[in-house]
Scaffold this motif. Structure first.
Motif, PDB file in Angstrom:
ATOM      1  N   GLN A 162       0.838  -1.196   0.000  1.00  0.00           N
ATOM      2  CA  GLN A 162       0.000   0.000   0.000  1.00  0.00           C
ATOM      3  C   GLN A 162       0.876   1.251   0.000  1.00  0.00           C
ATOM      4  N   GLU A 163       1.895   1.251   0.860  1.00  0.00           N
ATOM      5  CA  GLU A 163       2.940   2.277   0.806  1.00  0.00           C
ATOM      6  C   GLU A 163       4.114   1.612   0.097  1.00  0.00           C
ATOM      7  N   ALA A 164       4.516   2.121  -1.047  1.00  0.00           N
ATOM      8  CA  ALA A 164       5.583   1.457  -1.815  1.00  0.00           C
ATOM      9  C   ALA A 164       6.831   1.318  -0.937  1.00  0.00           C
ATOM     10  N   ARG A 165       7.154   0.082  -0.575  1.00  0.00           N
ATOM     11  CA  ARG A 165       8.278  -0.154   0.350  1.00  0.00           C
ATOM     12  C   ARG A 165       9.534  -0.446  -0.455  1.00  0.00           C
ATOM     13  N   ILE A 166      10.154   0.606  -0.916  1.00  0.00           N
ATOM     14  CA  ILE A 166      11.380   0.419  -1.685  1.00  0.00           C
ATOM     15  C   ILE A 166      12.578   0.370  -0.725  1.00  0.00           C
ATOM     16  N   LEU A 167      13.656  -0.210  -1.197  1.00  0.00           N
ATOM     17  CA  LEU A 167      14.864  -0.306  -0.375  1.00  0.00           C
ATOM     18  C   LEU A 167      15.716   0.918  -0.677  1.00  0.00           C
ATOM     19  N   GLY A 168      15.572   1.922   0.179  1.00  0.00           N
ATOM     20  CA  GLY A 168      16.060   3.268  -0.129  1.00  0.00           C
ATOM     21  C   GLY A 168      17.544   3.407  -0.372  1.00  0.00           C
ATOM     22  N   ARG A 169      18.374   2.615   0.332  1.00  0.00           N
ATOM     23  CA  ARG A 169      19.824   2.788   0.186  1.00  0.00           C
ATOM     24  C   ARG A 169      20.391   1.966  -0.971  1.00  0.00           C
ATOM     25  N   LEU A 170      19.545   1.166  -1.588  1.00  0.00           N
ATOM     26  CA  LEU A 170      20.016   0.369  -2.729  1.00  0.00           C
ATOM     27  C   LEU A 170      19.690   1.091  -4.026  1.00  0.00           C
ATOM     28  N   PRO A 171      20.526   0.941  -5.055  1.00  0.00           N
ATOM     29  CA  PRO A 171      20.189   1.513  -6.350  1.00  0.00           C
ATOM     30  C   PRO A 171      18.904   0.882  -6.894  1.00  0.00           C
ATOM     31  N   VAL A 172      18.247   1.601  -7.776  1.00  0.00           N
ATOM     32  CA  VAL A 172      16.982   1.132  -8.342  1.00  0.00           C
ATOM     33  C   VAL A 172      17.148  -0.258  -8.953  1.00  0.00           C
ATOM     34  N   ILE A 173      18.226  -0.435  -9.705  1.00  0.00           N
ATOM     35  CA  ILE A 173      18.387  -1.721 -10.411  1.00  0.00           C
ATOM     36  C   ILE A 173      18.602  -2.869  -9.430  1.00  0.00           C
ATOM     37  N   GLU A 174      19.253  -2.592  -8.321  1.00  0.00           N
ATOM     38  CA  GLU A 174      19.440  -3.657  -7.322  1.00  0.00           C
ATOM     39  C   GLU A 174      18.121  -3.995  -6.642  1.00  0.00           C
ATOM     40  N   ARG A 210      17.858   4.084 -13.354  1.00  0.00           N
ATOM     41  CA  ARG A 210      18.196   2.737 -12.890  1.00  0.00           C
ATOM     42  C   ARG A 210      19.361   2.715 -11.907  1.00  0.00           C
ATOM     43  N   GLU A 211      20.248   3.696 -11.988  1.00  0.00           N
ATOM     44  CA  GLU A 211      21.407   3.670 -11.098  1.00  0.00           C
ATOM     45  C   GLU A 211      21.247   4.577  -9.881  1.00  0.00           C
ATOM     46  N   ARG A 212      20.152   5.289  -9.843  1.00  0.00           N
ATOM     47  CA  ARG A 212      19.953   6.188  -8.704  1.00  0.00           C
ATOM     48  C   ARG A 212      19.609   5.406  -7.438  1.00  0.00           C
ATOM     49  N   GLN A 213      19.933   5.997  -6.291  1.00  0.00           N
ATOM     50  CA  GLN A 213      19.492   5.393  -5.041  1.00  0.00           C
ATOM     51  C   GLN A 213      17.978   5.445  -4.991  1.00  0.00           C
ATOM     52  N   ALA A 214      17.365   4.319  -4.658  1.00  0.00           N
ATOM     53  CA  ALA A 214      15.900   4.245  -4.728  1.00  0.00           C
ATOM     54  C   ALA A 214      15.234   5.247  -3.789  1.00  0.00           C
ATOM     55  N   GLY A 215      15.923   5.609  -2.719  1.00  0.00           N
ATOM     56  CA  GLY A 215      15.354   6.554  -1.766  1.00  0.00           C
ATOM     57  C   GLY A 215      15.157   7.947  -2.335  1.00  0.00           C
ATOM     58  N   THR A 216      15.763   8.232  -3.482  1.00  0.00           N
ATOM     59  CA  THR A 216      15.625   9.564  -4.079  1.00  0.00           C
ATOM     60  C   THR A 216      14.469   9.639  -5.084  1.00  0.00           C
ATOM     61  N   LEU A 217      13.763   8.536  -5.289  1.00  0.00           N
ATOM     62  CA  LEU A 217      12.691   8.537  -6.300  1.00  0.00           C
ATOM     63  C   LEU A 217      11.445   9.267  -5.782  1.00  0.00           C
ATOM     64  N   SER A 218      10.658   9.752  -6.727  1.00  0.00           N
ATOM     65  CA  SER A 218       9.386  10.399  -6.373  1.00  0.00           C
ATOM     66  C   SER A 218       8.346   9.324  -6.037  1.00  0.00           C
ATOM     67  N   GLY A 219       7.197   9.776  -5.550  1.00  0.00           N
ATOM     68  CA  GLY A 219       6.145   8.825  -5.172  1.00  0.00           C
ATOM     69  C   GLY A 219       5.703   7.952  -6.339  1.00  0.00           C
ATOM     70  N   ASP A 270       8.064  -0.497  -7.472  1.00  0.00           N
ATOM     71  CA  ASP A 270       7.419  -1.575  -6.734  1.00  0.00           C
ATOM     72  C   ASP A 270       6.864  -2.610  -7.712  1.00  0.00           C
ATOM     73  N   MET A 271       6.292  -2.103  -8.809  1.00  0.00           N
ATOM     74  CA  MET A 271       5.704  -2.999  -9.798  1.00  0.00           C
ATOM     75  C   MET A 271       6.783  -3.744 -10.589  1.00  0.00           C
ATOM     76  N   ALA A 272       7.831  -3.014 -10.961  1.00  0.00           N
ATOM     77  CA  ALA A 272       8.940  -3.654 -11.698  1.00  0.00           C
ATOM     78  C   ALA A 272       9.528  -4.784 -10.866  1.00  0.00           C
ATOM     79  N   ARG A 273       9.674  -4.516  -9.590  1.00  0.00           N
ATOM     80  CA  ARG A 273      10.262  -5.500  -8.681  1.00  0.00           C
ATOM     81  C   ARG A 273       9.360  -6.740  -8.587  1.00  0.00           C
ATOM     82  N   ALA A 274       8.063  -6.488  -8.505  1.00  0.00           N
ATOM     83  CA  ALA A 274       7.132  -7.619  -8.416  1.00  0.00           C
ATOM     84  C   ALA A 274       7.173  -8.456  -9.693  1.00  0.00           C
ATOM     85  N   LEU A 275       7.274  -7.789 -10.836  1.00  0.00           N
ATOM     86  CA  LEU A 275       7.320  -8.527 -12.103  1.00  0.00           C
ATOM     87  C   LEU A 275       8.622  -9.305 -12.246  1.00  0.00           C
ATOM     88  N   MET A 276       9.693  -8.748 -11.699  1.00  0.00           N
ATOM     89  CA  MET A 276      10.993  -9.409 -11.782  1.00  0.00           C
ATOM     90  C   MET A 276      10.958 -10.764 -11.078  1.00  0.00           C
TER      91      MET A 276
END
Lengths: 371, 249
Positions: B83-95, B143-152, B159-165
């Motif tokens: 419900q709240e996109a739980r991204i891993l903020g300190r990891l890059p988007v691709i990771e 893709r190389e940015r830290q996930a914590g810097t992404l917008s909502g 979150d969706m890309a990760r689920a599809l992966m």
């Protein structure tokens, strides 16, 4: 002066092994082990009693277990193994029910229990008197102190290099990625099928092994060990070194060990005494505390922050459409064929990606028959 | 595909889900709607293994998965977003995305140290696949940015890309359009339809009826922990019990 530097470097390498191990547990996986130094102490005791024979008479009456008189490399290996087994037991007993801060509280309790047990149960490690006359390793008994220190330094540096290699390899691997995911959000990691419990157990055992080996080396270097050597504050100094150096980064752990423990801690031992005898010790603790607060305030990621894997920044890859502008129809994806070696774990390699309809596109991405 | 039978879950003495029964058919989008407190997110939590139901069963592809736990359920092919996109903020988007792939050899501690050649070959392929997914969802540039810097909105897409992966058979989307710009919500809707066209089953919780209208084949309506009705969006909108549940009359 040369002996002073050798001593600093030898202790620095031993401390660095400890901090690298702690970095695996806390920096990589986020497991707070506030009694890490207990595993160092366990390694020191085990290395001592497995390499010592019967108690020497010139130190008075000593009581300790085992007295196996094994060669020192075996003792060092047993030191690491004992610490690893102790870490495994502690985690197996707690990990099913406890997470994060609750686990941290348990580690503090375990530390107090172990310290009190060792201090009061004399037949094990001679209680509060501690163990003296731990044998010199190599040809240490027949050489002067600087030469012995140089030998310890050489061994510690080689072991440290091995520990750094393990840290480097884990950091770059998918196992390291799972550990970082556990650190960031364990529920997310579990929701993608990751065995977070196994990951934490493994990293805890590896980190404890390093602690035990460092403790063994320290015992061989100091040739004495007692409960006064592993008071609870020692673990917090290691944590301070890691946080200031940069947790999650093995180079940060190395810098933290040398800068914080050596420069701020060991050097102060050589300052001329003034006032009450406890002033220098208290001043050292205050100095480390102040540096820690300043780092947390102005550079919370530490002197050397966690590194991003350069490996992921490989080559120019196709970029997607601008956000908010969904690609119409086909052609949004154009990619080279996958590495044909891909195939393990339910991800069979199939043909190349075709920019066709949605079904083909997704099939190409997932590389599985969706039927 | 997914068979939820008489599932009940209570927080203390209050039943959040109370005798819920419905089926999610294969390769279709089933919407799950209801007013706040209807029990939708609790039900998603039960299906994904985060909560063990006090009664009832959850069957997936003919196998009872009731109370298996998150890890085991995910390994069966049921993957969720939050419900709240739980991204891993300190990891890059691709990771973040690569993490989700199943069956990674190098996730074993011993293989990570001593089987480098084996997992590196797999990593290369995984990175390629993650790149493709990120580009497909419009995140190729970050893709190389830290996930914590992404917008909502970007977090939702990640979150969706990760689920599809993770290669899901059943995708549980919990409020995928909540708090995002309408164009991003539309992008998500388009992608969900394409995902379903590829054979994946989707169960989506949503409050946004316009969004649901774009993607859902049929809709299950919940209120006070129970299933009120089921049908197309137009059918349930006209249902008296649904109107009463939403309007509180």
């Amino acid at each position: 002066m040369a002996y002073f530097l050798l001593d600093l470097l030898a202790l620095g390498c031993i401390n660095a092994i400890m901090v690298v191990g702690l970095n695996l547990q806390y920096g990589y996986a986020g497991v707070l082990n506030f009694t890490y130094y207990t595993f160092v102490a366990l390694g020191a005791y085990v290395a001592a009693v497995t390499t010592m024979g019967a108690p020497p008479t010139n130190f008075g009456v000593e009581h300790y277990a085992l007295q196996w008189a094994l060669p020192w490399p075996v003792g060092l290996l047993l030191a690491g193994t004992a610490a690893a087994v102790a870490g495994l037991l502690m985690l197996l007993l707690t990990i099913r029910r406890l997470r994060s801060d609750y686990l941290a509280i348990v580690t503090v309790s375990v530390g107090f229990i172990v310290w009190n047990f060792i201090t009061n149960y004399i037949p094990l490690f001679d209680g509060s008197n501690g163990i003296f006359g731990i044998p010199y390793i190599l040809n240490g008994a027949g050489v002067d102190e600087p030469t012995y220190t140089a030998e310890i330094l050489a061994i510690a540096a080689m072991i440290l290099a091995g520990c750094l290699w393990v840290s480097w390899r884990i950091f770059r691997s998918p196992f390291g990625r799972v550990l970082r995911a556990v650190r960031e959000d364990e529920i997310v990691a579990e929701s993608f099928g990751k065995d977070t419990r196994a990951a934490k157990i493994w990293v805890f055992v590896i980190g404890s092994f390093m602690a035990g080996v460092a403790g063994g080396l320290l015992a061989f270097y100091l040739t004495a060990w007692s409960p006064a050597a592993f008071l609870p504050e020692e673990s917090f100094i290691l944590f301070a070194a890691l946080v200031i150096g940069g947790s999650g980064n093995y180079w940060g752990a190395l810098v933290g060990a040398f800068v914080i423990i050596e420069l701020l801690s060991e050097i102060s031992r050589y300052l001329p005494s003034f006032g009450h005898a406890s002033v220098i010790g208290a001043g050292r603790a205050i100095l480390i505390g102040v540096v820690l607060i300043l780092i947390l305030q102005f550079r919370p990621e530490g002197m050397l922050p966690e590194r991003r894997l350069r490996w992921y920044r490989a080559r120019a890859l196709p970029t997607g459409p601008a956000q908010g502008a969904p690609p119409a129809g086909t052609g949004a994806l154009t990619a080279a064929p996958l590495d044909p070696s891909m195939g393990a774990g339910g991800m069979p390699a199939t043909g190349e990606y075709r920019s066709a309809g949605a079904r083909d596109r997704l099939r190409a991405i997932f590389r599985r028959d969706l039927g | 595909m997914l068979d939820i039978r008489d599932v009940g879950f209570a927080y203390g003495g209050a039943w959040a889900v109370d005798g819920c029964t419905f089926v999610v058919p294969k390769a279709r989008v089933t919407g799950l709607v209801g007013p706040n407190g209807a029990g939708k997110s609790t039900l998603i939590e039960v299906v994904s293994g985060g909560l063990r139901p006090r009664r009832g069963t959850v069957t997936f592809d003919g196998e009872d998965i009731t109370g298996l736990g998150r890890t085991a359920v995910a390994r069966k092919g049921i993957i969720r977003t939050f419900q709240e996109a739980r991204i891993l903020g300190r990891l890059p988007v691709i990771e973040n995305v690569m993490l989700a792939a199943q069956g990674q050899v190098g996730e074993s501690a011993l293989w990570s140290l001593f089987g480098v050649r084996r997992w590196q070959a797999q990593e290369t392929a995984l990175r390629q696949r993650a790149d493709e997914l990120l580009s497909w969802l419009g995140l190729g540039d970050v893709r190389e940015r830290q996930a914590g810097t992404l917008s909502g909105g970007q977090r939702r897409l990640l979150d969706m890309a990760r689920a599809l992966m993770a290669g899901p058979k059943l995708l549980l989307l919990d409020e995928p359009s909540a708090g995002v710009f309408p164009t991003v919500a539309h992008l998500i809707a388009v992608r969900v339809r394409e995902i379903v066209a590829s054979g994946i089953t989707v169960l989506v919780v949503a409050h946004n009826m316009a969004f649901l209208g774009e993607i859902a084949d049929d809709v299950v309506v919940m209120a006070q922990g129970k299933v009120l009705t089921r049908g197309t969006l137009d059918e349930v909108r006209a249902h008296q019990a649904v109107i009463a549940a939403y309007l509180g009359t």
